[in-house]
Design an enzyme around this catalytic site. Structure first.
Site, PDB file in Angstrom:
ATOM      1  N   ASP A  40       0.791  -1.257  -0.010  1.00  0.00           N
ATOM      2  CA  ASP A  40       0.188  -0.315   0.350  1.00  0.00           C
ATOM      3  C   ASP A  40       0.609   1.055  -0.359  1.00  0.00           C
ATOM      4  OD1 ASP A  40      -1.827  -1.252   0.619  1.00  0.00           O
ATOM      5  OD2 ASP A  40      -2.464  -1.379   2.336  1.00  0.00           O
ATOM      6  N   TYR A  43       1.810   1.791  -3.521  1.00  0.00           N
ATOM      7  CA  TYR A  43       0.648   2.775  -4.434  1.00  0.00           C
ATOM      8  C   TYR A  43       0.285   3.835  -3.497  1.00  0.00           C
ATOM      9  CZ  TYR A  43      -4.106   3.121  -6.216  1.00  0.00           C
ATOM     10  OH  TYR A  43      -4.424   3.527  -6.891  1.00  0.00           O
ATOM     11  N   ASP A  44       0.911   4.702  -2.337  1.00  0.00           N
ATOM     12  CA  ASP A  44       0.600   5.648  -2.273  1.00  0.00           C
ATOM     13  C   ASP A  44       1.386   6.563  -1.895  1.00  0.00           C
ATOM     14  OD1 ASP A  44      -2.139   4.708  -0.222  1.00  0.00           O
ATOM     15  OD2 ASP A  44      -0.538   4.768   1.715  1.00  0.00           O
ATOM     16  N   LEU A  90     -11.796  10.059   4.718  1.00  0.00           N
ATOM     17  CA  LEU A  90     -10.880  10.513   5.776  1.00  0.00           C
ATOM     18  C   LEU A  90      -9.329  11.278   5.931  1.00  0.00           C
ATOM     19  CD1 LEU A  90     -11.186   7.154   8.581  1.00  0.00           C
ATOM     20  CD2 LEU A  90     -11.693   9.532   9.139  1.00  0.00           C
ATOM     21  N   GLU A 121     -10.856   5.251  18.337  1.00  0.00           N
ATOM     22  CA  GLU A 121     -10.913   3.606  18.182  1.00  0.00           C
ATOM     23  C   GLU A 121      -9.295   3.460  16.791  1.00  0.00           C
ATOM     24  OE1 GLU A 121     -14.587   3.450  15.381  1.00  0.00           O
ATOM     25  OE2 GLU A 121     -14.637   5.802  16.035  1.00  0.00           O
ATOM     26  N   LYS A 123      -8.159   1.656  13.437  1.00  0.00           N
ATOM     27  CA  LYS A 123      -8.240   2.134  11.838  1.00  0.00           C
ATOM     28  C   LYS A 123      -8.126   0.801  11.537  1.00  0.00           C
ATOM     29  CE  LYS A 123      -7.809   4.456   7.521  1.00  0.00           C
ATOM     30  NZ  LYS A 123      -7.683   3.568   7.061  1.00  0.00           N
ATOM     31  N   ASP A 125      -8.273  -2.453   9.111  1.00  0.00           N
ATOM     32  CA  ASP A 125      -8.137  -2.214   7.636  1.00  0.00           C
ATOM     33  C   ASP A 125      -8.853  -3.566   6.992  1.00  0.00           C
ATOM     34  OD1 ASP A 125      -6.450  -2.280   5.662  1.00  0.00           O
ATOM     35  OD2 ASP A 125      -4.671  -3.460   6.210  1.00  0.00           O
ATOM     36  N   ARG A 144     -19.004   0.543   0.220  1.00  0.00           N
ATOM     37  CA  ARG A 144     -18.939   1.967   0.539  1.00  0.00           C
ATOM     38  C   ARG A 144     -18.605   3.054  -0.991  1.00  0.00           C
ATOM     39  NH1 ARG A 144     -14.087   5.629  -0.832  1.00  0.00           N
ATOM     40  NH2 ARG A 144     -14.361   8.116   0.961  1.00  0.00           N
ATOM     41  N   TYR A 233     -19.008   1.834  12.953  1.00  0.00           N
ATOM     42  CA  TYR A 233     -18.403   2.848  13.452  1.00  0.00           C
ATOM     43  C   TYR A 233     -18.613   4.743  13.445  1.00  0.00           C
ATOM     44  CZ  TYR A 233     -16.830   3.612   8.010  1.00  0.00           C
ATOM     45  OH  TYR A 233     -16.231   3.723   7.002  1.00  0.00           O
ATOM     46  N   LYS A 321      -1.578   6.942  10.964  1.00  0.00           N
ATOM     47  CA  LYS A 321      -1.504   6.113  10.357  1.00  0.00           C
ATOM     48  C   LYS A 321       0.164   5.788  11.138  1.00  0.00           C
ATOM     49  CE  LYS A 321      -3.403   4.378   6.558  1.00  0.00           C
ATOM     50  NZ  LYS A 321      -3.101   5.284   5.665  1.00  0.00           N
ATOM     51  N   CYS A 415      26.186 -29.104   3.877  1.00  0.00           N
ATOM     52  CA  CYS A 415      26.570 -27.767   4.849  1.00  0.00           C
ATOM     53  C   CYS A 415      27.448 -26.808   5.526  1.00  0.00           C
ATOM     54  CB  CYS A 415      27.062 -28.775   6.168  1.00  0.00           C
ATOM     55  SG  CYS A 415      26.792 -27.598   7.578  1.00  0.00           S
ATOM     56  N   CYS A 418      29.948 -27.478   7.862  1.00  0.00           N
ATOM     57  CA  CYS A 418      31.287 -28.384   8.317  1.00  0.00           C
ATOM     58  C   CYS A 418      31.456 -29.530   7.166  1.00  0.00           C
ATOM     59  CB  CYS A 418      30.328 -29.316   9.416  1.00  0.00           C
ATOM     60  SG  CYS A 418      29.142 -29.952   9.183  1.00  0.00           S
ATOM     61  N   CYS A 433      21.424 -30.286   8.419  1.00  0.00           N
ATOM     62  CA  CYS A 433      22.853 -30.879   7.871  1.00  0.00           C
ATOM     63  C   CYS A 433      23.341 -31.698   8.522  1.00  0.00           C
ATOM     64  CB  CYS A 433      23.764 -30.236   8.763  1.00  0.00           C
ATOM     65  SG  CYS A 433      25.407 -30.747   9.430  1.00  0.00           S
ATOM     66  N   CYS A 439      29.650 -31.173  13.924  1.00  0.00           N
ATOM     67  CA  CYS A 439      29.640 -29.473  13.223  1.00  0.00           C
ATOM     68  C   CYS A 439      29.535 -28.278  14.076  1.00  0.00           C
ATOM     69  CB  CYS A 439      28.300 -29.637  12.360  1.00  0.00           C
ATOM     70  SG  CYS A 439      27.872 -27.777  11.906  1.00  0.00           S
TER      71      CYS A 439
HETATM   72  O1  D41 Z   1     -12.026   1.662  11.579  1.00  0.00           O
HETATM   73  C1  D41 Z   1     -12.080   2.055  10.404  1.00  0.00           C
HETATM   74  N1  D41 Z   1     -11.440   1.429   9.162  1.00  0.00           N
HETATM   75  C2  D41 Z   1     -12.608   3.383   9.766  1.00  0.00           C
HETATM   76  C3  D41 Z   1     -13.444   4.187   8.635  1.00  0.00           C
HETATM   77  C4  D41 Z   1     -13.088   3.896  11.597  1.00  0.00           C
HETATM   78  N2  D41 Z   1     -12.790   3.235  12.654  1.00  0.00           N
HETATM   79  N3  D41 Z   1     -13.929   4.963  11.350  1.00  0.00           N
HETATM   80  C5  D41 Z   1     -13.870   5.847  10.188  1.00  0.00           C
HETATM   81  N4  D41 Z   1     -14.992   7.332  10.128  1.00  0.00           N
HETATM   82  C6  D41 Z   1     -15.288   7.670   8.895  1.00  0.00           C
HETATM   83  C7  D41 Z   1     -16.117   8.983   8.887  1.00  0.00           C
HETATM   84  C8  D41 Z   1     -15.014   9.407  10.285  1.00  0.00           C
HETATM   85  C9  D41 Z   1     -16.095   9.407   7.725  1.00  0.00           C
HETATM   86  C10 D41 Z   1     -17.428   8.199   9.688  1.00  0.00           C
HETATM   87  C11 D41 Z   1     -13.411   5.511   8.890  1.00  0.00           C
HETATM   88  C12 D41 Z   1     -14.329   5.690   7.709  1.00  0.00           C
HETATM   89  N5  D41 Z   1     -14.987   7.198   7.836  1.00  0.00           N
HETATM   90  C13 D41 Z   1     -13.385   5.537   6.357  1.00  0.00           C
HETATM   91  N6  D41 Z   1     -13.668   4.456   6.473  1.00  0.00           N
HETATM   92  C14 D41 Z   1     -12.812   4.396   4.760  1.00  0.00           C
HETATM   93  C15 D41 Z   1     -13.562   5.358   4.731  1.00  0.00           C
HETATM   94  C16 D41 Z   1     -13.725   6.226   5.240  1.00  0.00           C
END
Ligand code: D41
Length: 677
Positions: A40, A43-44, A90, A121, A123, A125, A144, A233, A321, A415, A418, A433, A439
């Site tokens: 990721d 990619y980012d 986000l 909370e 995030k 994956d 989504r 969430y 992140k 090996c 030895c 071995c 050895c």
């Molecule tokens: O756990 C998550 N991946 C997570 C995603 C989370 N705990 N909270 C989230 N809250 C939002 C908002 C603030 C927009 C209600 C999110 C996401 N959005 C989110 N996941 C994917 C795009 C946005």
């Protein structure tokens, strides 16, 4: 493509075109095929590079650019649905400064200097979804997608146990969109991949892709077999009443039957957020699911409304992140290490790369099968993963980055230390071995293990020193350690008479040991600390154990036919009996006990968890005392735990124990308890 202005340099144009085609290719691999080939983070970076070019030369930006596409295109197989309220995206924060800036922006915007309360909370994956409930009944589930429209996956989400088909309790809004993340726990992911491979199907690259693939099944009965969890969430469209803070809304959703994050918390200000981020960062590796950051949200819904959003992302939320756990690098070479049991482990030497918070230049390749499975050659570009304190791994080879100068990896027939023949036994994957203690590598490893903290605990005898002793011919077998003389130790590089004296003293101290430690120190295959303890407890005396038949060994707790065979075999080898005799003659001794029938131990069958810090003893000592009484000591709290011993600083384990209604003891109570057993 747009009509580029003449002022755009050709080099920039070429670079832009290259980025666009690379991103389009990888976006398809990721979103449509659930088969990403790049980490990721890589990619980012490509995405950010394209974005910066478009910012510098706005004429290059058009509707077909990958930067203008957010999220996934719906699959033609699934009907598309429009969310009643769009699902926002986000913003990201990557540093402490970013978090302070986020907090400052909010305070400036609401023109107040008062501290802000943030709900926090992990995030998850996974895959973001929206569930629509009418009069408390689940009527639709959708991905989504691009935020405005997603795919209708109602039949699939209905198979997920943690998603209520009907809300429980009362007072719920007549129309309610619940947003959450569907993810696959790490254990479930591993089990699924084992099944996939056994069926001859492709393994999933990571839990997120496994979750995505599972949700995109056209046959819901397949989704039903996948270990998925949904964690709620937030909410979207609501016709009815909800509490006035984000955290209270989530607690309400929990009462209606949703799973919410166990780690949900409310903190004050940017510093509160950073402390939470640091705390979860430490817990990250031991969580049963992947998270890639923390989401912080202004807790007050009234404040959220005042703040509003800019270009599809709310001003009141941010995802901080964690450092990426996967990165790209080059495989420079493969070396082969010989372990204590002769196992030959290929080790990858990598172009150093910053991943999971540290610079990594080596990764284990486990065995020959692993090299074949990856299709790995020297010179390849590989994805390296480092999660928590786990040894870095090579996850995959990047297909179209396979260089022309690829060189196959030759697994040695002899090996590397030895020169003895390398053999792979029937039914095993590990090549070994065959030199045994001839050895030098195996001898060194056996001595290091013997001296280690959990074994004979010879303070000051580290790996480097063991290697010096063997290299200088001062120690050939473990018993030689106890006949070392001060002047020969002091003569070694980086050793003086003071350190020599200290070592002699700790060697002497280590001679009074316990039978479990001694057995573990012998390095019998498959005999770890727990098995050594069980064997010692069962037989009481070493003689009884040495004489035991395989059937008698199998009656010991946790000893099956394979371990019984290794133990039996070990004591049938004259050189092992000789080694034990020489150690006894050199002064190694331990108290003998009467054989104990395990069932008669007072804590037999009980599981304890130790958390927080203890003052009167170390955690290891507390564990030892529990084990002696027959208890099991586990690392995490579950419904199967009988008791949690919690010292100061105990965190989520204690909270969990409380919520499960488990027995909890402080240190003083624990000491009294264990002493009166
Ligand atoms: O756990 C998550 N991946 C997570 C995603 C989370 N705990 N909270 C989230 N809250 C939002 C908002 C603030 C927009 C209600 C999110 C996401 N959005 C989110 N996941 C994917 C795009 C946005």
């Amino acid at each position: 493509m747009s009509n580029p202005e003449l002022s755009v340099p050709t080099k920039v144009l070429e670079h832009r075109d290259k980025l666009v085609s690379t991103l389009n290719y990888h976006s398809k691999q990721y979103y449509l095929l659930d088969q990403p080939e790049l980490p990721d983070a890589e990619y980012d970076r490509l995405f950010q590079a394209l974005k910066s070019i478009e910012e510098a030369y706005p004429s290059l930006r058009d509707d077909t650019s990958p930067t203008q596409r957010v999220g996934a295109k719906p699959l033609p197989e699934f009907e598309s649905v429009t969310h009643l309220v769009p699902m926002l995206s986000l913003d990201n924060a990557f540093s402490d400064e970013d978090m302070h800036a986020f907090d400052k922006r909010i305070k400036e915007r609401v023109k107040s200097d008062a501290s802000i309360q943030y709900s926090c909370e992990p995030k998850y994956d996974g895959i973001a979804v929206s569930l629509l409930y009418r009069d408390g009944v689940l009527v639709q589930g959708a991905t989504r997608g691009d935020g405005a429209t997603g795919e209708n996956i109602t039949q699939n989400v209905r198979t997920i146990g943690s998603i209520p088909l009907a809300l429980v309790g009362a007072g719920f809004p007549s129309v309610l969109e619940v947003r959450g993340e569907i993810f696959m726990p790490k254990k479930g992911f591993e089990a699924l991949n084992t099944r996939q491979v056994a069926k001859g199907e492709k393994a999933f690259v990571n839990p997120r892709n496994a979750a995505a693939g599972s949700l995109r099944q056209l046959d819901p009965s397949i989704t039903a077999t996948r270990p998925l969890i949904m964690c709620a969430y937030s909410v979207g469209y609501v016709e009815g009443h909800l509490p006035s803070t984000h955290s209270a809304i989530l607690r309400q959703l929990e009462l209606w039957g949703f799973v919410i994050s166990e780690q949900l918390d409310v903190v004050t200000g940017a510093q509160g957020c950073l402390d939470y981020f640091a705390r979860l960062g430490l817990e990250r590796a031991s969580l049963p699911f992947d998270i890639d950051g923390i989401v912080f949200k202004v807790d007050s819904i009234a404040l959220q409304k005042t703040l509003g959003f800019v270009s599809r992302a709310p001003r009141w939320a941010i995802a901080h992140k964690f450092p990426a756990q996967e990165e790209l690098t080059r495989l420079n070479a493969v070396e082969f290490q010989v372990g204590r049991t002769g196992a030959i482990t290929p080790v990858a030497r990598l172009e150093p790369v910053f991943v999971g918070g540290v610079t990594v230049s080596n990764a284990t390749l486990h065995n020959r099968d692993e090299i074949d499975r990856l299709g790995l050659c020297i010179g390849d570009t590989v994805i390296v993963r480092r999660a928590g304190d786990v040894i870095p791994q090579i996850v995959a080879v990047v297909p179209n980055n396979m260089g022309e100068s690829r060189e196959p990896i030759e697994f040695p027939c002899e090996c590397p230390v030895c020169g003895s023949l390398v053999e792979t036994l029937e039914g095993e994957v590990v090549a070994r071995c065959s030199g045994g203690l001839v050895c030098e590598a195996q001898r060194k490893e056996a001595i290091k293990h013997f001296a280690s903290r959990q074994a004979m605990d010879i303070d000051g005898l580290g790996d480097k020193l063991v290697e010096q002793f063997v290299d200088e011919g001062l120690v050939n077998k473990v018993a030689d350690l106890f006949t070392l003389e001060g002047h020969s130790i002091a003569g070694l590089e980086r050793m003086g008479s003071k350190s020599a004296e200290n070592l002699l003293r700790s060697l002497e101290k280590s001679q009074s040991t316990t039978l479990p430690r001694f057995l573990f120190a012998l390095g019998i295959r498959e005999v770890g600390q727990a098995t050594a303890r069980n064997l010692a407890q069962h037989f009481g005396k070493l003689e009884g154990l040495i004489a035991a038949e395989e059937s008698a060994l199998q009656s010991v707790d946790d000893v099956g036919p394979i371990v019984a065979h290794y133990v039996y075999d070990f004591f049938r080898q004259p050189h092992n009996i000789e080694a034990i005799e020489s150690l006894k003659i050199a002064g190694v001794h331990w108290p003998e006990t009467e054989p104990v029938e395990r069932k008669s131990l007072p804590l037999e069958g009980k599981t304890f968890v130790l958390t927080g810090s203890l003052e009167k003893m170390t955690r290891d000592q507390a564990k030892e005392r529990l084990l002696k009484k027959g208890a099991k000591v586990a690392g995490s709290v579950s419904a199967k735990t009988h008791c949690v011993v919690a010292g100061p600083g105990a965190g989520s384990k204690l909270t969990k124990a409380e919520s499960l209604g488990l027995q909890i003891m402080d240190e003083a109570t624990f000491i009294e308890f264990i002493e009166t057993l």
